[in-house]
Enzyme design. Structure first.
Site, mmCIF file in Angstrom:
data_model
loop_
_atom_site.group_PDB
_atom_site.id
_atom_site.type_symbol
_atom_site.label_atom_id
_atom_site.label_comp_id
_atom_site.label_asym_id
_atom_site.label_seq_id
_atom_site.Cartn_x
_atom_site.Cartn_y
_atom_site.Cartn_z
ATOM 1 N N HIS A 110 1.004 -1.111 -0.072
ATOM 2 C CA HIS A 110 0.010 0.078 0.004
ATOM 3 C C HIS A 110 0.823 1.293 0.089
ATOM 4 O O HIS A 110 1.753 1.481 0.876
ATOM 5 C CB HIS A 110 -0.999 0.152 1.193
ATOM 6 C CG HIS A 110 -1.872 -1.193 1.608
ATOM 7 N ND1 HIS A 110 -1.418 -2.384 1.540
ATOM 8 C CD2 HIS A 110 -3.260 -1.169 1.163
ATOM 9 C CE1 HIS A 110 -2.542 -3.391 1.513
ATOM 10 N NE2 HIS A 110 -3.502 -2.744 1.265
ATOM 11 N N LYS B 271 -1.723 -7.827 -4.163
ATOM 12 C CA LYS B 271 -2.389 -6.863 -4.058
ATOM 13 C C LYS B 271 -1.537 -5.637 -3.914
ATOM 14 O O LYS B 271 -0.690 -5.507 -3.099
ATOM 15 C CB LYS B 271 -3.416 -6.904 -2.838
ATOM 16 C CG LYS B 271 -4.205 -5.585 -2.600
ATOM 17 C CD LYS B 271 -4.741 -5.524 -1.196
ATOM 18 C CE LYS B 271 -5.699 -4.533 -0.961
ATOM 19 N NZ LYS B 271 -6.149 -4.330 0.742
#
Length: 239
Positions: free
Chosen positions: A133, A160
């Site tokens: 992230h 991700k």
């Protein structure tokens, strides 16, 4: 086009509130995965985790359970240092009735340690979401592609990448990198451009090869999250 699962992010304070339970039951048809965030807990231990997991199991919703400890370095509330973070991941991987575990990918973290954690989870039949992230910016297109490439070298089930866009080109770069990666890797891919400008990355996730879109039940747990019922309807438009 990829089939997209809807993950609802919940962040209870040590125990499930009745309102969270009611919402999970009410909107269960819009949910495939329950993401349990635990980085906000002040008293974090495996007993507390197992208690909430048992409470979720007792609802008999038949949803996969993903457990996430998000560190402050990647936008969460977790203040664990490296050693404590690795230790809590080991404990989560050994918990009963957990289906998925989020493990943060950090360029400074030992790849051997990450692979060891992934192997431990797999030994216990727990799937791994290897995540990265960036709440500050969106790297350039080639940097995003390289990040996906580095992550796919580890044997996780999902890779991700979530970034913060500052313009439409950032969103396009994220979608481009996700799409190109999804075409060539064996893992499931997830790409999220956070905030309102990146909403298309959540609602059109499957068009670009993504496999999970994250939503909420009340207050968004990440910039740009929308209610799971709305998210499910938006995703269904592409079916």
């Amino acid at each position: 086009m990829t089939e997209v699962k809807v993950a609802v992010t919940i962040a209870p304070e040590q125990e499930l509130s009745q309102s969270t339970i009611d919402d999970l039951i009410q909107f269960q048809d819009s949910i495939d995965i329950i993401e349990l965030r635990i980085d906000q807990w002040t008293n974090l231990n495996e007993i507390a985790i197992e208690k909430v997991v048992e409470d979720l199991q007792s609802l008999k919703l038949n949803k996969k359970l993903l457990v996430t400890y998000r560190t402050s370095n990647q936008g969460g509330l977790g203040d664990f240092g490296e050693d404590d973070y690795i230790q809590i991941l080991r404990k989560i991987a050994n918990c009963q009735n957990i289906d998925m575990l989020d493990i943060e990918f950090d360029q400074t973290r030992s790849l051997n340690i990450l692979q060891e954690l992934i192997e431990l989870a797999h030994k216990n039949q727990v799937q791994v979401v290897l995540s990265h992230h960036n709440f500050k910016e969106t790297p350039k297109l080639e940097a995003l592609k390289h990040l996906f490439y580095k992550m796919q070298q580890l044997e996780s089930d999902y890779i991700k990448v979530a970034v913060m866009p500052h313009g439409k080109q950032d969103v396009l770069n994220l979608l481009n990198a996700m799409s190109d990666t999804a075409d060539v890797v064996s893992q499931h891919v997830v790409g999220i451009a956070m905030s309102k400008i990146g909403l298309i990355s959540r609602t059109a996730q499957g068009v670009f090869g993504g496999s999970i879109s994250y939503g909420c039940l009340d207050t968004p747990k990440a910039p740009g999250q929308i209610h799971v019922s709305t998210l499910k309807k938006q995703l269904s438009m592409y079916e």
